[in-house]
Design an enzyme around this catalytic site. Sequence first.
Site, PDB file in Angstrom:
ATOM      1  N   CYS A 193       0.550  -1.129   0.758  1.00  0.00           N
ATOM      2  CA  CYS A 193       0.199   0.187   0.205  1.00  0.00           C
ATOM      3  C   CYS A 193       0.581   1.452   0.691  1.00  0.00           C
ATOM      4  CB  CYS A 193      -0.770   0.272   0.970  1.00  0.00           C
ATOM      5  SG  CYS A 193      -1.577  -1.696   1.457  1.00  0.00           S
ATOM      6  N   HIS A 245      -4.049   6.505   3.258  1.00  0.00           N
ATOM      7  CA  HIS A 245      -3.784   5.254   2.818  1.00  0.00           C
ATOM      8  C   HIS A 245      -5.337   5.047   2.793  1.00  0.00           C
ATOM      9  CE1 HIS A 245      -3.988   1.538   1.119  1.00  0.00           C
ATOM     10  NE2 HIS A 245      -4.451   1.144   1.847  1.00  0.00           N
ATOM     11  N   ASN A 255      -9.818  -0.887   0.048  1.00  0.00           N
ATOM     12  CA  ASN A 255      -8.600  -0.305  -0.084  1.00  0.00           C
ATOM     13  C   ASN A 255      -8.077  -2.060  -1.608  1.00  0.00           C
ATOM     14  OD1 ASN A 255      -5.875  -1.512   0.304  1.00  0.00           O
ATOM     15  ND2 ASN A 255      -6.318  -2.163   2.217  1.00  0.00           N
TER      16      ASN A 255
HETATM   17  O1  UT7 Z   1      -3.618  -1.840   3.721  1.00  0.00           O
HETATM   18  C1  UT7 Z   1      -3.512  -2.727   4.787  1.00  0.00           C
HETATM   19  C2  UT7 Z   1      -3.468  -3.600   5.545  1.00  0.00           C
HETATM   20  N1  UT7 Z   1      -4.747  -3.633   6.415  1.00  0.00           N
HETATM   21  C3  UT7 Z   1      -5.511  -3.228   7.247  1.00  0.00           C
HETATM   22  O2  UT7 Z   1      -5.265  -1.670   7.517  1.00  0.00           O
HETATM   23  C4  UT7 Z   1      -6.466  -3.822   7.649  1.00  0.00           C
HETATM   24  C5  UT7 Z   1      -5.988  -2.775   9.947  1.00  0.00           C
HETATM   25  N2  UT7 Z   1      -7.520  -3.775  10.666  1.00  0.00           N
HETATM   26  C6  UT7 Z   1      -8.301  -4.082  10.117  1.00  0.00           C
HETATM   27  O3  UT7 Z   1      -9.245  -2.873   9.539  1.00  0.00           O
HETATM   28  C7  UT7 Z   1      -9.079  -4.801  10.919  1.00  0.00           C
HETATM   29  O4  UT7 Z   1      -8.988  -5.425  12.092  1.00  0.00           O
HETATM   30  C8  UT7 Z   1     -10.141  -5.024  10.028  1.00  0.00           C
HETATM   31  C9  UT7 Z   1     -11.205  -4.420   9.561  1.00  0.00           C
HETATM   32  C10 UT7 Z   1     -10.247  -6.196   9.242  1.00  0.00           C
HETATM   33  C11 UT7 Z   1     -11.499  -6.310  11.559  1.00  0.00           C
HETATM   34  O5  UT7 Z   1     -11.608  -5.575  12.488  1.00  0.00           O
HETATM   35  P1  UT7 Z   1     -11.600  -6.059  13.955  1.00  0.00           P
HETATM   36  O6  UT7 Z   1     -12.475  -4.825  14.358  1.00  0.00           O
HETATM   37  O7  UT7 Z   1     -10.383  -5.714  13.668  1.00  0.00           O
HETATM   38  O8  UT7 Z   1     -12.622  -7.169  13.878  1.00  0.00           O
HETATM   39  P2  UT7 Z   1     -11.529  -8.394  13.861  1.00  0.00           P
HETATM   40  O9  UT7 Z   1     -10.821  -9.179  13.251  1.00  0.00           O
HETATM   41  O10 UT7 Z   1     -11.458  -8.590  15.857  1.00  0.00           O
HETATM   42  O11 UT7 Z   1     -13.023  -8.946  14.900  1.00  0.00           O
HETATM   43  C12 UT7 Z   1     -13.763  -9.168  14.735  1.00  0.00           C
HETATM   44  C13 UT7 Z   1     -15.184 -10.244  14.638  1.00  0.00           C
HETATM   45  C14 UT7 Z   1     -14.677 -11.611  14.581  1.00  0.00           C
HETATM   46  O12 UT7 Z   1     -16.146 -12.398  15.534  1.00  0.00           O
HETATM   47  P3  UT7 Z   1     -15.909 -13.166  16.983  1.00  0.00           P
HETATM   48  O13 UT7 Z   1     -14.126 -13.496  16.662  1.00  0.00           O
HETATM   49  O14 UT7 Z   1     -15.155 -11.716  18.230  1.00  0.00           O
HETATM   50  O15 UT7 Z   1     -16.681 -13.898  17.507  1.00  0.00           O
HETATM   51  C15 UT7 Z   1     -14.722 -12.034  13.504  1.00  0.00           C
HETATM   52  O16 UT7 Z   1     -14.755 -13.351  13.474  1.00  0.00           O
HETATM   53  O17 UT7 Z   1     -15.939 -10.111  14.216  1.00  0.00           O
HETATM   54  C16 UT7 Z   1     -15.917 -10.790  13.006  1.00  0.00           C
HETATM   55  N3  UT7 Z   1     -15.751 -10.667  11.332  1.00  0.00           N
HETATM   56  C17 UT7 Z   1     -16.726 -10.734  10.297  1.00  0.00           C
HETATM   57  N4  UT7 Z   1     -18.012 -10.888  10.610  1.00  0.00           N
HETATM   58  C18 UT7 Z   1     -18.978 -10.666   9.889  1.00  0.00           C
HETATM   59  C19 UT7 Z   1     -14.756 -11.144  10.629  1.00  0.00           C
HETATM   60  N5  UT7 Z   1     -14.531 -10.550   9.529  1.00  0.00           N
HETATM   61  C20 UT7 Z   1     -16.324 -10.501   9.363  1.00  0.00           C
HETATM   62  C21 UT7 Z   1     -17.127  -9.849   8.610  1.00  0.00           C
HETATM   63  N6  UT7 Z   1     -18.790 -10.043   8.120  1.00  0.00           N
HETATM   64  N7  UT7 Z   1     -16.463  -9.584   7.216  1.00  0.00           N
END
Ligand code: UT7
Length: 328
Positions: free
Chosen positions: A114, A255, A285
């Site tokens: 990125c 970004h 993204n």
């Molecule tokens: O270009 C640079 C690269 N990437 C980034 O900058 C990404 C940086 N990270 C993020 O943007 C965030 O961490 C995410 C958007 C990827 C995830 O958000 P989060 O608040 O960190 O959520 P999480 O990964 O901790 O997941 C929370 C819950 C989980 O369920 P449990 O374990 O709490 O029951 C996931 O399984 O949300 C669940 N989950 C979803 N639920 C519905 C994960 N993806 C999804 C989804 N829809 N698409």
Amino acid sequence: MSHGVTIAGTGSYLPEKILTNHDLSEFVETSDEWIVTRTGIKERRIAAEGENTSHLAAKASLQALEQSGIPAADIELIIVATITPDTFTPATACYVQEQIGASRAVAFDISAACSGFLYAMKIAKRLIESGAFANALIIGAEKLSAFVDWSDRSTCVLFGDGAGAAVLRPSAEGEGKIIATDIGTDGKQTSILSIPGGGSACPTTPQNVGESLATFSMSGREVFKHAVTRMKNSANSVIERAGLQPEDISLVIPHQANLRIIDAIADRLAVPNDRVFVNLHKYGNTSAAAIAIALDEAHREGKIQRGDKIVMVAFGAGLTWASAAIEW
Ligand code: UT7
């Protein structure tokens, strides 16, 4: 006498096909509400079959060239920043050179995820300042949809396809210029965001072809944490070297990965939200393309005027980070 390097034109291209959060919820267990709350993304673009990264890049480049008034034949250097090249070799930049008719240009790719577009900006700036090349075309272009595991809801909702480009040339007296740039890498964090398969470490074979190894693998929370700290430090380093105060900055172009990361950066840089450019709700993204597309949209929407001071800041796999402070 050199007065630095200026951005003479910008361009962008997004594929026509729109994939909404609702569309995604029909084939993975997710919802518009989850995606919007956690990321700010509402929809993303998906390239058509046969529409490769180079095609997106070439369309964005032709727009940038037109705006710059510099003909393709006068471009001496093309750098494509991408992690989704048409082919590992030749470089995507070679296909672009042919498609836009820039037959005199030296063309190569860089891979900095990125942060790639701002890495390319720094490289091109230095090469122009050294006198090695006059007019350069830098491009961020991605077809991330080709490397997404469409059954993995934790990554497939995040990414989209697109391309953005900018023409750089020596700036004349009284014109704007790139004031300061910063790039950095932390190779200790290679594992938290990667496409583990498909390269020489883990080639795709008939045995592993079903295992989705050539798709994104990410520890979202870890990446989030590093993103905020690294982007804040990198942006501050160019702001300081450019001698700017927060109130001098007319636009921050961060970004476009997650609205919560963008809000955290705006807060830490003490820049109000109305001076932070956001388009990730439309495109998700797009990795190396994101800042390049945002720069072009902000410019075409009249959000960047001559004399404005703008700051761009990126973060991505590697880990990599990069910033640039520009006087337009
Ligand atoms: O270009 C640079 C690269 N990437 C980034 O900058 C990404 C940086 N990270 C993020 O943007 C965030 O961490 C995410 C958007 C990827 C995830 O958000 P989060 O608040 O960190 O959520 P999480 O990964 O901790 O997941 C929370 C819950 C989980 O369920 P449990 O374990 O709490 O029951 C996931 O399984 O949300 C669940 N989950 C979803 N639920 C519905 C994960 N993806 C999804 C989804 N829809 N698409």
